[in-house]
Design a protein around this motif. Structure first.
Motif, PDB file in Angstrom:
ATOM      1  N   SER A  88       2.954 -33.163  39.127  1.00  0.00           N
ATOM      2  CA  SER A  88       3.941 -34.104  39.676  1.00  0.00           C
ATOM      3  C   SER A  88       3.259 -35.200  40.484  1.00  0.00           C
ATOM      4  CB  SER A  88       4.952 -33.353  40.552  1.00  0.00           C
ATOM      5  OG  SER A  88       5.692 -32.419  39.794  1.00  0.00           O
ATOM      6  N   ASP A  89       2.297 -34.821  41.333  1.00  0.00           N
ATOM      7  CA  ASP A  89       1.601 -35.824  42.133  1.00  0.00           C
ATOM      8  C   ASP A  89       0.759 -36.739  41.259  1.00  0.00           C
ATOM      9  OD1 ASP A  89       2.713 -34.936  44.450  1.00  0.00           O
ATOM     10  OD2 ASP A  89       0.976 -33.809  45.148  1.00  0.00           O
ATOM     11  N   ALA A  90       0.128 -36.180  40.242  1.00  0.00           N
ATOM     12  CA  ALA A  90      -0.659 -37.009  39.324  1.00  0.00           C
ATOM     13  C   ALA A  90       0.240 -38.003  38.601  1.00  0.00           C
ATOM     14  CB  ALA A  90      -1.400 -36.132  38.317  1.00  0.00           C
ATOM     15  N   LYS A  91       1.451 -37.564  38.269  1.00  0.00           N
ATOM     16  CA  LYS A  91       2.381 -38.472  37.585  1.00  0.00           C
ATOM     17  C   LYS A  91       2.807 -39.607  38.506  1.00  0.00           C
ATOM     18  CE  LYS A  91       6.416 -36.897  36.110  1.00  0.00           C
ATOM     19  NZ  LYS A  91       7.441 -36.257  35.253  1.00  0.00           N
ATOM     20  N   ARG A  92       2.994 -39.301  39.798  1.00  0.00           N
ATOM     21  CA  ARG A  92       3.339 -40.356  40.765  1.00  0.00           C
ATOM     22  C   ARG A  92       2.199 -41.372  40.867  1.00  0.00           C
ATOM     23  NH1 ARG A  92       4.768 -38.026  46.415  1.00  0.00           N
ATOM     24  NH2 ARG A  92       5.282 -40.223  46.780  1.00  0.00           N
ATOM     25  N   LEU A  93       0.967 -40.875  40.957  1.00  0.00           N
ATOM     26  CA  LEU A  93      -0.183 -41.783  41.021  1.00  0.00           C
ATOM     27  C   LEU A  93      -0.338 -42.564  39.718  1.00  0.00           C
ATOM     28  CD1 LEU A  93      -2.748 -39.417  42.786  1.00  0.00           C
ATOM     29  CD2 LEU A  93      -1.773 -41.506  43.741  1.00  0.00           C
TER      30      LEU A  93
ATOM     31  N   SER B  13       9.446 -31.296  35.983  1.00  0.00           N
ATOM     32  CA  SER B  13       9.109 -29.962  36.477  1.00  0.00           C
ATOM     33  C   SER B  13      10.390 -29.236  36.884  1.00  0.00           C
ATOM     34  CB  SER B  13       8.172 -30.071  37.679  1.00  0.00           C
ATOM     35  OG  SER B  13       7.927 -28.786  38.216  1.00  0.00           O
ATOM     36  N   PRO B  14      10.669 -28.085  36.278  1.00  0.00           N
ATOM     37  CA  PRO B  14      11.851 -27.316  36.717  1.00  0.00           C
ATOM     38  C   PRO B  14      11.535 -26.583  38.020  1.00  0.00           C
ATOM     39  CG  PRO B  14      10.666 -26.104  35.036  1.00  0.00           C
ATOM     40  CD  PRO B  14       9.935 -27.407  35.197  1.00  0.00           C
ATOM     41  N   SER B  15      12.580 -26.153  38.709  1.00  0.00           N
ATOM     42  CA  SER B  15      12.346 -25.328  39.898  1.00  0.00           C
ATOM     43  C   SER B  15      11.919 -23.930  39.442  1.00  0.00           C
ATOM     44  CB  SER B  15      13.612 -25.237  40.750  1.00  0.00           C
ATOM     45  OG  SER B  15      14.639 -24.547  40.051  1.00  0.00           O
ATOM     46  N   ILE B  16      11.083 -23.307  40.252  1.00  0.00           N
ATOM     47  CA  ILE B  16      10.545 -21.984  39.906  1.00  0.00           C
ATOM     48  C   ILE B  16      11.135 -20.964  40.863  1.00  0.00           C
ATOM     49  CG2 ILE B  16       8.462 -20.591  39.736  1.00  0.00           C
ATOM     50  CD1 ILE B  16       6.963 -23.185  39.038  1.00  0.00           C
ATOM     51  N   ASN B  17      11.807 -19.948  40.310  1.00  0.00           N
ATOM     52  CA  ASN B  17      12.449 -18.932  41.144  1.00  0.00           C
ATOM     53  C   ASN B  17      11.769 -17.580  40.947  1.00  0.00           C
ATOM     54  OD1 ASN B  17      14.116 -17.071  39.182  1.00  0.00           O
ATOM     55  ND2 ASN B  17      14.498 -19.162  38.469  1.00  0.00           N
TER      56      ASN B  17
ATOM     57  N   ALA C 218       3.237 -35.657  30.277  1.00  0.00           N
ATOM     58  CA  ALA C 218       4.595 -35.577  30.819  1.00  0.00           C
ATOM     59  C   ALA C 218       5.316 -36.906  30.662  1.00  0.00           C
ATOM     60  CB  ALA C 218       4.551 -35.159  32.292  1.00  0.00           C
ATOM     61  N   VAL C 219       4.604 -38.001  30.926  1.00  0.00           N
ATOM     62  CA  VAL C 219       5.202 -39.334  30.758  1.00  0.00           C
ATOM     63  C   VAL C 219       5.535 -39.572  29.286  1.00  0.00           C
ATOM     64  CG1 VAL C 219       4.765 -41.805  30.949  1.00  0.00           C
ATOM     65  CG2 VAL C 219       4.066 -40.277  32.792  1.00  0.00           C
ATOM     66  N   LYS C 220       4.632 -39.187  28.413  1.00  0.00           N
ATOM     67  CA  LYS C 220       4.834 -39.388  26.978  1.00  0.00           C
ATOM     68  C   LYS C 220       6.043 -38.601  26.469  1.00  0.00           C
ATOM     69  CE  LYS C 220       2.416 -38.876  22.539  1.00  0.00           C
ATOM     70  NZ  LYS C 220       1.147 -38.433  21.901  1.00  0.00           N
TER      71      LYS C 220
ATOM     72  N   GLY D 193       1.105 -25.174  33.852  1.00  0.00           N
ATOM     73  CA  GLY D 193       1.099 -26.355  34.711  1.00  0.00           C
ATOM     74  C   GLY D 193       1.631 -27.597  34.047  1.00  0.00           C
ATOM     75  N   LEU D 194       2.200 -27.464  32.842  1.00  0.00           N
ATOM     76  CA  LEU D 194       2.726 -28.627  32.120  1.00  0.00           C
ATOM     77  C   LEU D 194       4.193 -28.851  32.466  1.00  0.00           C
ATOM     78  CD1 LEU D 194       1.194 -27.889  28.603  1.00  0.00           C
ATOM     79  CD2 LEU D 194       0.385 -29.578  30.246  1.00  0.00           C
ATOM     80  N   HIS D 195       4.581 -30.114  32.519  1.00  0.00           N
ATOM     81  CA  HIS D 195       5.994 -30.435  32.635  1.00  0.00           C
ATOM     82  C   HIS D 195       6.642 -30.316  31.258  1.00  0.00           C
ATOM     83  CE1 HIS D 195       5.754 -32.893  36.635  1.00  0.00           C
ATOM     84  NE2 HIS D 195       5.299 -31.662  36.746  1.00  0.00           N
TER      85      HIS D 195
END
Length: 796
Positions: free
Chosen positions: A53-58, A291-295, A284-286, A356-358
């Motif tokens: 998620s952070d890498a996608k923001r960057l 990212s779903p929530s993890i319970n 993920a962008v492609k 770790g994949l979206h």
């Protein structure tokens, strides 16, 4: 460590690995991408998801980091640590690695607008500009060392140049003088690194020297004239010296690299890991993935999920869930209707999330972590084919039953098929019961009616069906949870033109129980459609109500706050007026007392008492108006009659007029409409306007409704404000008024559009927003909201 290898093969996870490798920009990251494995530790999975998620923001903010063309240098470092000299290619790779580490730190520091959990990985990279520059200065290209790499090398190359010139000058006498007639061609060439001339074989005795070679035809001899033998010897010695000096230089550079081998090795591993993380972000962008929530509650719910290996333009998103209210899902429907895709979506998404994949779904989705994913799907090769025999299926099922347990996801495709339907259905039910006993989550596809009935009758087991459009004879690929699939054989046959008499005769052969079951399913389907329609209407009404409630509450709060401010301003003036009135009344009383003493009569005394009470009552009313309280139980004012709907009343504690909105229920509370809002207050806090009950006309109600909201925001309020082209001060003037309008209109989240540009306008607005008491929080826009070109503001 959990072994997911069989699931990886069946669910085609290798294709996802290949897609990830295509998104990677370094060779090391590509290699890691083809080897990624799902993890079963919740903490590790959450960490990897946050990294992506952070890498996608960057990635959205700054683009792909400048990883450069780095190569694996670990083997080179091992060699130089042992004292070996590295070649020029290896040293240039080390320089490229150092350059990438430096540029990556510049990347994370440039235009830094937010912190990420990847910051530490960037800052752990070691920079060594001195070593990088030394390598670049000495090694120009892979096959060229700079002349000034060392003083000795510079001197040797100067001597080589002079010797070459001397030899060429001597040999020019042969190519351009009297000896030229003995040459095959008037050129100077080399053999074995020595300068020679091509002499015709019949004139070999005319030129004294050493023969080094013969042409393939034998007509030419390549002779080194005796006059240049000594010079050629000197040249060979100089070339050997040059080679030795270069080896010394490379050995020195290698020794320097060995000193920093630990840092260099860490840099390579760190950059490769970062490149893999950003490959996950790019993928993920492609895929338009999230990212779903993890319970940790054992619930696996996918909302609007699309299988990533299908064409995204054609793939139909599905909602599918297992765990939570039910631990087993039985999916029915026509062939090629999407049943197997549903199973593969469940399993593949679990593998991707745990790697770790979206995944392409809505963020409202929630998933749990599995330590085993056990599959029996088709021929384990593709979604379209199903070639497995009953025996092959049963071998897989035996293995699955043995391995399944809590924390397992079990996927069965066409459970119990390939044998007698009665026995197959019985086996299928028994297998499902065993899987449930072992605590695993399970999803199974089937055509058996017995499994549909089992799901209907068993708590914790849920039916689902893939829709089929009888009119078009095509599946819709929509998954409907809660309803078993209806057999469409007769309907499809009728649509395709099978004679009606054949269909009617076939109907007679169907047992009564099956007919009733199909009828029940048909009714359930009709009920489901109607319930979905009603549910959508209810959701719309709920959303409308919640929006109205939020708006009303905010407007009421604003009016209350405004009332308090107005009261505070008026209190000082009102107190002064009351003090003046008290002083005046005391003066009057003193004067009247004097008169009374002078004229002591009973009639005059009664008049004075009445006047005194009247003045006191007026003072109490004025004091109550300037010092309101919520509960007026101690007031001398009494309602002349019971309140009723439509009465115009004065609310004492907020000093506002309103209309009784509904008939009082006798519990002491009354609902009063003030403008567009309805509030509840104590009956003791109300005063009828006028001498008695006044029923307000429709026209008066409309006037009253708008009197307290003359400053209300128009219905055309937009939740975004474009500030591009303005300077900081002008922009804030607009924002200041805009935030007031937003609060009055009940809007809690607004968007300020300032553009990316130089960032000056955004920076100018930031301190204003930090100090403004109306602002709860503000943040930079994310992907899909406008990125760094907008600021999202949440109001209190």
């Amino acid at each position: 460590m959990p072994n997911f290898q069989k699931a990886i093969k069946i669910l085609e996870f290798n294709k996802i690995r290949a897609m990830l490798a295509e998104s990677a920009v370094t060779e090391g990251a590509k290699a890691l991408a083809m080897e990624i494995e799902p993890e079963a530790d919740v903490f590790s999975v959450r960490r990897k998801q946050l990294q992506t998620s952070d890498a996608k923001r960057l990635y959205d903010e700054k683009g792909m980091p400048p990883f450069g063309d780095i190569k694996d240098i670990t083997s080179s470092l091992e060699r130089c640590e042992k004292g070996a000299a590295l070649n020029t290619v290896e040293l240039l790779r080390i320089a490229e690695l150092l350059c990438s580490a430096r540029r990556l730190q510049e990347y994370i520091d440039s235009n830094k607008r937010f912190d990420t959990m990847l910051d530490e990985s960037f800052y752990l990279l070691s920079q060594n500009k001195a070593l990088e520059d030394r390598i670049r200065k000495i090694i120009i290209t892979a096959d060229m060392i700079a002349d000034d790499a060392s003083p000795a090398l510079s001197d040797i190359r100067r001597k080589i140049k002079n010797t070459n010139n001397k030899i060429k000058e001597t040999l020019s006498k042969y190519t351009g003088g009297a000896y030229s007639k003995y040459l095959q061609e008037n050129i100077v060439t080399q053999r074995d690194g020595r300068y020679v001339v091509p002499v015709k074989v019949e004139h070999k005795n005319e030129i004294k020297g050493l023969v080094h070679d013969t042409s393939s035809s034998g007509a030419t001899l390549f002779i080194e004239p005796m006059q240049v033998v000594e010079a050629n010897n000197t040249l060979r010695e100089l070339e050997s010296a040059e080679k030795f000096e270069i080896e010394k230089i490379l050995a020195s550079l290698s020794a320097d690299c060995a000193k920093f081998s630990y840092e260099l090795r860490c840099d390579y591993l760190q950059i490769t890991e970062l490149a893999l993380i950003f490959a996950r972000a790019a993928l993920a962008v492609k895929m338009d993935a999230r990212s779903p929530s993890i319970n940790e509650d054992g619930e696996f719910t996918l909302i609007r999920a699309k299988h990533p290996l299908l064409d995204p333009k054609k793939a139909v998103p599905i909602n599918v869930s297992v765990g939570g209210k039910y631990d087993t899902l039985v999916v029915t429907g026509p062939n090629t209707g999407g049943k197997t895709v549903t199973l593969k979506t469940l399993g593949l998404f679990a593998l991707m999330v745990q790697s770790g994949l979206h995944v392409p779904l809505y963020e409202e989705s929630t998933v749990c972590i599995f330590d085993k994913i056990l599959c029996d799907i088709g021929d384990e090769q593709s979604i379209e084919q199903s070639l497995s025999t009953f025996s092959a299926h049963m071998v897989n099922i035996v293995d699955i039953v043995a391995q399944a347990g809590e924390g397992s996801l079990v996927l069965f495709d066409e459970l119990g098929s390939g044998t007698d339907p009665v026995e197959g259905a019985a086996l299928a039910v028994s297998v499902l019961e065993k899987i449930r006993e072992k605590g695993a989550l399970c999803a199974a596809t089937t055509h058996y009616a017995e499994l549909k009935v089992y799901a209907l009758d068993t708590e914790g087991v849920c039916n689902a069906s893939c829709e089929f459009d009888v009119e078009t004879l095509r599946p819709t690929y929509r998954l409907i949870t809660g309803t078993p699939g209806k057999s469409n054989a007769f309907a499809i046959s009728r649509k395709l033109g099978l004679p009606e008499e054949i269909i009617e005769r076939a109907t007679e052969y169907v047992s009564g129980d099956n007919k009733r079951f199909e009828y029940v399913i048909e009714k359930l389907e009709a009920t489901r459609i109607e319930m979905e329609r009603e549910r959508d209407k209810a959701r719309a009404l709920k959303a409308e109500y919640e929006n109205f409630k939020r708006t009303a509450e905010k407007k009421m709060q604003q009016r209350l706050e405004e009332s308090e401010r107005q009261v505070e301003k008026a209190e000082a003036k009102a107190a002064a007026m009351i003090a003046s009135a008290r002083a005046s009344s005391d003066f009057v009383f003193r004067e009247l007392e004097k008169v009374k003493k002078q004229r002591d009569s009973e009639k005059l005394s009664e008049g004075l008492e009445a006047a005194r009470e009247k003045v006191r009552r007026e003072l109490r009313r004025a004091d109550d108006k300037t010092n309101p309280v919520i509960d007026r139980g101690d007031s001398t004012y009494k309602l002349p009659r019971k309140l009723k709907k439509g009465d115009l009343v004065h609310i004492v504690n907020i000093d506002r007029d309103g209309i009784v909105a509904e008939e009082p229920k006798g519990d002491g509370n009354v609902s009063v409409r003030i403008g567009q809002m309805i509030t509840k207050t104590k009956e003791k806090n109300l005063m009828l306007v006028g001498d008695g009950a006044i029923t307000v006309t429709t026209k008066e109600k409309k006037q009253l409704s708008h009197s307290d909201f003359s400053r209300s925001v128009s219905s055309g309020f937009k939740p975004e404000l474009d500030l591009r082209g303005m300077n900081g001060e002008d922009a804030w003037v607009q924002v200041d008024k805009y935030l007031d309008d937003a609060l009055l209109s009940g809007i809690r989240i607004v968007t300020l559009i300032h553009g990316k540009g130089t960032g000056k306008l955004k920076a100018a607005l930031k301190p204003f927003l930090q100090r403004d008491k109306r602002v709860k929080t503000f943040r930079e826009g994310m992907y899909g909201e406008g990125d760094g070109g907008v600021t999202i503001v949440e109001l209190k």
